[in-house]
Motif scaffolding. Structure first.
Motif, PDB file in Angstrom:
ATOM      1  N   GLN A  54       7.833   7.477  -4.668  1.00 53.59           N
ATOM      2  CA  GLN A  54       8.915   8.448  -4.864  1.00 53.59           C
ATOM      3  C   GLN A  54       8.365   9.776  -5.361  1.00 53.59           C
ATOM      4  N   HIS A  55       9.285  10.758  -5.492  1.00 54.01           N
ATOM      5  CA  HIS A  55       8.848  12.148  -5.712  1.00 54.01           C
ATOM      6  C   HIS A  55       7.966  12.331  -6.935  1.00 54.01           C
ATOM      7  N   ASP A  56       8.109  11.466  -7.973  1.00 46.98           N
ATOM      8  CA  ASP A  56       7.289  11.649  -9.175  1.00 46.98           C
ATOM      9  C   ASP A  56       5.955  10.892  -9.098  1.00 46.98           C
ATOM     10  N   GLY A  57       5.661  10.302  -7.919  1.00 42.40           N
ATOM     11  CA  GLY A  57       4.369   9.622  -7.752  1.00 42.40           C
ATOM     12  C   GLY A  57       4.432   8.148  -8.073  1.00 42.40           C
ATOM     13  N   LYS A  58       5.589   7.676  -8.517  1.00 44.76           N
ATOM     14  CA  LYS A  58       5.679   6.254  -8.852  1.00 44.76           C
ATOM     15  C   LYS A  58       5.931   5.415  -7.608  1.00 44.76           C
ATOM     16  N   ILE A  59       5.341   4.216  -7.615  1.00 45.80           N
ATOM     17  CA  ILE A  59       5.497   3.333  -6.473  1.00 45.80           C
ATOM     18  C   ILE A  59       6.762   2.512  -6.660  1.00 45.80           C
ATOM     19  N   VAL A  60       7.629   2.537  -5.633  1.00 44.45           N
ATOM     20  CA  VAL A  60       8.890   1.828  -5.784  1.00 44.45           C
ATOM     21  C   VAL A  60       9.015   0.657  -4.809  1.00 44.45           C
ATOM     22  N   PHE A  61       8.080   0.566  -3.865  1.00 45.24           N
ATOM     23  CA  PHE A  61       8.102  -0.581  -2.953  1.00 45.24           C
ATOM     24  C   PHE A  61       6.684  -0.891  -2.470  1.00 45.24           C
ATOM     25  N   VAL A  62       6.329  -2.185  -2.457  1.00 40.31           N
ATOM     26  CA  VAL A  62       5.098  -2.607  -1.777  1.00 40.31           C
ATOM     27  C   VAL A  62       5.406  -3.854  -0.977  1.00 40.31           C
ATOM     28  N   ASN A  63       4.742  -4.000   0.166  1.00 35.63           N
ATOM     29  CA  ASN A  63       4.963  -5.229   0.939  1.00 35.63           C
ATOM     30  C   ASN A  63       3.860  -6.240   0.657  1.00 35.63           C
ATOM     31  N   HIS A 107       2.067   4.707 -11.325  1.00 35.17           N
ATOM     32  CA  HIS A 107       1.731   5.890 -10.543  1.00 35.17           C
ATOM     33  C   HIS A 107       0.686   5.514  -9.488  1.00 35.17           C
ATOM     34  N   TYR A 108       0.829   6.057  -8.289  1.00 34.38           N
ATOM     35  CA  TYR A 108      -0.083   5.660  -7.202  1.00 34.38           C
ATOM     36  C   TYR A 108      -1.541   5.976  -7.532  1.00 34.38           C
ATOM     37  N   GLU A 109      -1.756   7.002  -8.381  1.00 36.57           N
ATOM     38  CA  GLU A 109      -3.132   7.403  -8.678  1.00 36.57           C
ATOM     39  C   GLU A 109      -3.961   6.271  -9.297  1.00 36.57           C
ATOM     40  N   GLU A 110      -3.289   5.307  -9.906  1.00 37.58           N
ATOM     41  CA  GLU A 110      -4.008   4.181 -10.516  1.00 37.58           C
ATOM     42  C   GLU A 110      -4.707   3.313  -9.469  1.00 37.58           C
ATOM     43  N   PHE A 111      -4.206   3.397  -8.244  1.00 36.70           N
ATOM     44  CA  PHE A 111      -4.710   2.469  -7.223  1.00 36.70           C
ATOM     45  C   PHE A 111      -5.540   3.149  -6.141  1.00 36.70           C
ATOM     46  N   VAL A 112      -5.771   4.444  -6.358  1.00 31.25           N
ATOM     47  CA  VAL A 112      -6.467   5.211  -5.331  1.00 31.25           C
ATOM     48  C   VAL A 112      -7.693   5.866  -5.955  1.00 31.25           C
ATOM     49  N   LEU A 134      -3.937  -7.090   0.010  1.00 29.13           N
ATOM     50  CA  LEU A 134      -5.080  -6.183   0.161  1.00 29.13           C
ATOM     51  C   LEU A 134      -5.613  -5.735  -1.196  1.00 29.13           C
ATOM     52  N   SER A 135      -4.693  -5.474  -2.124  1.00 30.56           N
ATOM     53  CA  SER A 135      -5.105  -4.881  -3.388  1.00 30.56           C
ATOM     54  C   SER A 135      -5.398  -5.936  -4.458  1.00 30.56           C
ATOM     55  N   GLY A 136      -4.898  -7.137  -4.247  1.00 26.81           N
ATOM     56  CA  GLY A 136      -5.127  -8.202  -5.219  1.00 26.81           C
ATOM     57  C   GLY A 136      -4.185  -8.155  -6.424  1.00 26.81           C
ATOM     58  N   TYR A 137      -3.284  -7.195  -6.452  1.00 24.29           N
ATOM     59  CA  TYR A 137      -2.336  -7.098  -7.576  1.00 24.29           C
ATOM     60  C   TYR A 137      -1.063  -7.885  -7.273  1.00 24.29           C
ATOM     61  N   SER A 138      -0.319  -8.163  -8.349  1.00 24.66           N
ATOM     62  CA  SER A 138       1.005  -8.743  -8.142  1.00 24.66           C
ATOM     63  C   SER A 138       2.012  -7.591  -8.087  1.00 24.66           C
ATOM     64  N   LYS A 139       3.224  -7.929  -7.654  1.00 25.40           N
ATOM     65  CA  LYS A 139       4.256  -6.899  -7.516  1.00 25.40           C
ATOM     66  C   LYS A 139       4.472  -6.151  -8.834  1.00 25.40           C
ATOM     67  N   ASP A 140       4.533  -6.915  -9.941  1.00 25.54           N
ATOM     68  CA  ASP A 140       4.812  -6.315 -11.247  1.00 25.54           C
ATOM     69  C   ASP A 140       3.730  -5.320 -11.661  1.00 25.54           C
ATOM     70  N   GLU A 141       2.508  -5.613 -11.219  1.00 26.58           N
ATOM     71  CA  GLU A 141       1.401  -4.749 -11.631  1.00 26.58           C
ATOM     72  C   GLU A 141       1.393  -3.424 -10.880  1.00 26.58           C
ATOM     73  N   ILE A 142       2.195  -3.367  -9.818  1.00 21.49           N
ATOM     74  CA  ILE A 142       2.184  -2.140  -9.021  1.00 21.49           C
ATOM     75  C   ILE A 142       3.476  -1.334  -9.173  1.00 21.49           C
ATOM     76  N   LEU A 143       4.600  -2.029  -9.049  1.00 26.40           N
ATOM     77  CA  LEU A 143       5.884  -1.330  -9.046  1.00 26.40           C
ATOM     78  C   LEU A 143       6.074  -0.546 -10.340  1.00 26.40           C
ATOM     79  N   GLY A 144       6.525   0.705 -10.193  1.00 21.32           N
ATOM     80  CA  GLY A 144       6.771   1.548 -11.358  1.00 21.32           C
ATOM     81  C   GLY A 144       5.519   2.267 -11.841  1.00 21.32           C
TER      82      GLY A 144
END
Lengths: 356, 156
Positions: A22-31, A49-54, A37-47
């Protein structure tokens, strides 16, 4: 409602990784695929900031995407690196589209895993690099032989011009240094040529056991090392004498060098196994660390101060040119075992000749 | 006494001069050429027992040089001394009439040995030919004398 459900199932099960930022950089959906691919669980990603994973280099990618999208530019394919839960970088190909999410602009990003493609590219590059090295090696090798010959000749002339009773110990020593250095240079050039040349094996009927003994006769074995040969009953095969001898000499030297400091036993054995002859060189030396084992046969690699690290590459090349292979097993502190496998009937080389 | 006449062909001046000196130090009479053309001209005008040939010359391949020299000096011993070693080169050289194929850098002592050995073989071969000629003449003469004898007897 049903359409929405279908869409969400599609997104969830897609073979590419998908995220909504979303506009503030937070991840609101992952499939599912992206989680995998990333090895994370949904909770560890949702909410988060994308910069943590890139990877840091790519932090402005979302910003760029936004801007390009707002300027009405078509979707762009970009390569970036994700960082998975173990901290490993995963190269992915990424494209994004602008959507509205809860009244604000957001982007849907699609990731494709391109690790395999990257690996292939790397291997291709490595092949090209080796090819360039080979071409250069052949040219340099040829060109160096002339000056080496001239130096050898000049040393000979000097020796011949000084009568025996007038030649000093120092001059003799210096002349010997010249001669030894020429021989060592010659060895380097021969190795380079073996490494770079593309000539096919010159086949003749060979007794492998005799060849092992011939190679051993060329080696100076230090007094603290014992060489034991257990030569089995193996059939004669059609192979290139020069190449096989080179393999054996190299493996003898390798084994001895691994035990140089503390001494040990080098056991060399031959046996018939299935359609192959196996020649094994087993030392009780320092062993090879796991991380170096992989590099041994794939790139120019050495831990020695002297030498180019192409000895084993030559062995591999020569074994493979016979339709054979070479393998290594090693335990640090216990020793290494190199096994050369050579086919008895070599189909690639036209098969075993019936009466030779 | 001159052991034999040698022609050294190489485009590398350092090699040319040092091979010349080495061979002279060991009793040979030496001439040199820096390219194929010069070498062929020299073999047309002069006699040499042995030639040391580089396989890559600025104006022609060593194999071509070998072929040409087969015409100009067929009995000359031809030794290839080359930095461009490959199986193909070696096979070609021997097919085109080279007597030996040596890879640079060679120890001067070893090269001298090869030269000596090939010269010896050449002398042997010539001697065998000579012997054959002598033998042939002898048998011929013997036969002729025999025939004469019979003729004489028959006449009597």
């Amino acid at each position: 409602m049903e359409a929405e459900l279908r869409a969400s199932i599609l997104l969830e099960e897609a073979s590419a990784g998908i995220a909504v930022i979303q506009h503030d950089g937070k991840i609101v959906f992952v499939n599912k695929r992206l989680l995998q691919l990333s090895g994370y669980s949904k909770d560890e990603i949702l909410g988060h900031h994308y910069e943590e994973f890139v990877d840091k280099k790519y932090h402005d990618f979302a910003l760029n995407l936004f801007q390009k999208k707002l300027q009405g530019m078509p979707p762009l394919l970009t390569e970036i690196e994700l960082i998975d839960k173990n901290g490993e970088r995963i190269p992915v190909e990424m494209s994004g589209s602008l959507i509205r999410y809860k009244g604000y602009p957001a982007i849907v990003v699609i990731f494709r895993d391109i690790r395999e493609r990257k690996l292939l590219q790397k291997q291709l590059l490595e092949i090209e690099r080796l090819k360039a090295i080979c071409d250069l090696a052949l040219i340099v090798g040829h060109d160096l032989r002339n000056p080496l010959q001239a130096i050898a000749n000049a040393a000979y002339i000097i020796r011949k011009e000084i009568s025996n009773d007038k030649i000093s110990e120092r001059i003799m020593q210096a002349l010997k240094v010249i001669q030894d250095s020429i021989q060592y240079s010659d060895k380097i050039l021969r190795d380079l040529r073996d490494f770079a040349m593309t000539e096919p094996p010159k086949l003749e009927k060979l007794d492998i056991n005799a060849l092992v003994n011939e190679a051993l006769a060329q080696i100076e074995v230090p007094t603290n090392i014992e060489v034991i040969t257990k030569l089995g009953n193996v059939p004669k095969i059609y192979a290139d004498k020069y190449m096989l001898k080179k393999i054996f000499v190299n493996l003898f030297i390798n084994g001895i060098q691994a035990m140089e400091k503390n001494g040990g036993i080098l056991s060399v054995s031959t046996r018939k196994r299935g359609g192959f002859i196996e020649i094994t060189f087993e030392d009780t030396g320092v062993g090879i660390p796991e991380e170096n084992l992989k590099k041994l046969f794939t790139s120019i690699f050495t831990t020695k101060a002297k030498g180019m690290g192409i000895g084993l590459l030559i062995c591999k090349k020569f074994a493979e040119s016979h339709g054979g292979s070479i393998h290594v097993k090693s335990t640090v502190g216990k020793g290494s075992t190199f096994t050369v496998k050579l086919p008895i009937k070599n189909k690639d080389l036209g098969g075993e000749k019936p009466y030779g | 006494m001159v052991k034999a006449y040698v022609l050294v062909v190489d485009d590398d001046k350092g090699i040319l001069e040092t091979f010349k000196t080495i061979l002279e130090q060991n009793g040979y009479k030496v001439d040199t050429a820096q390219n194929g053309r010069e070498a062929i001209e020299k073999t047309k005008k002069n006699y040499y027992d042995v030639a040391l040939l580089d396989i890559k010359l600025p104006d022609m391949e060593g194999t071509k040089l070998l072929l040409e020299m087969r015409d100009t000096l067929p009995k000359m011993v031809k030794i290839m001394v080359t930095g461009y070693a490959s199986l193909q080169n070696a096979v070609d050289s021997l097919n085109y009439g080279a007597h030996a194929y040596i890879m640079k850098p060679v120890k001067p002592d070893e090269l001298l040995k090869v030269v000596e050995k090939k010269l010896e073989e050449k002398r042997e071969a010539e001697k065998i030919t000579e012997d054959k000629v002598v033998k042939w003449i002898q048998t011929r003469v013997a036969k002729a004398t025999q025939e004469e004898d019979t003729d004489e007897r028959q006449q009597k």
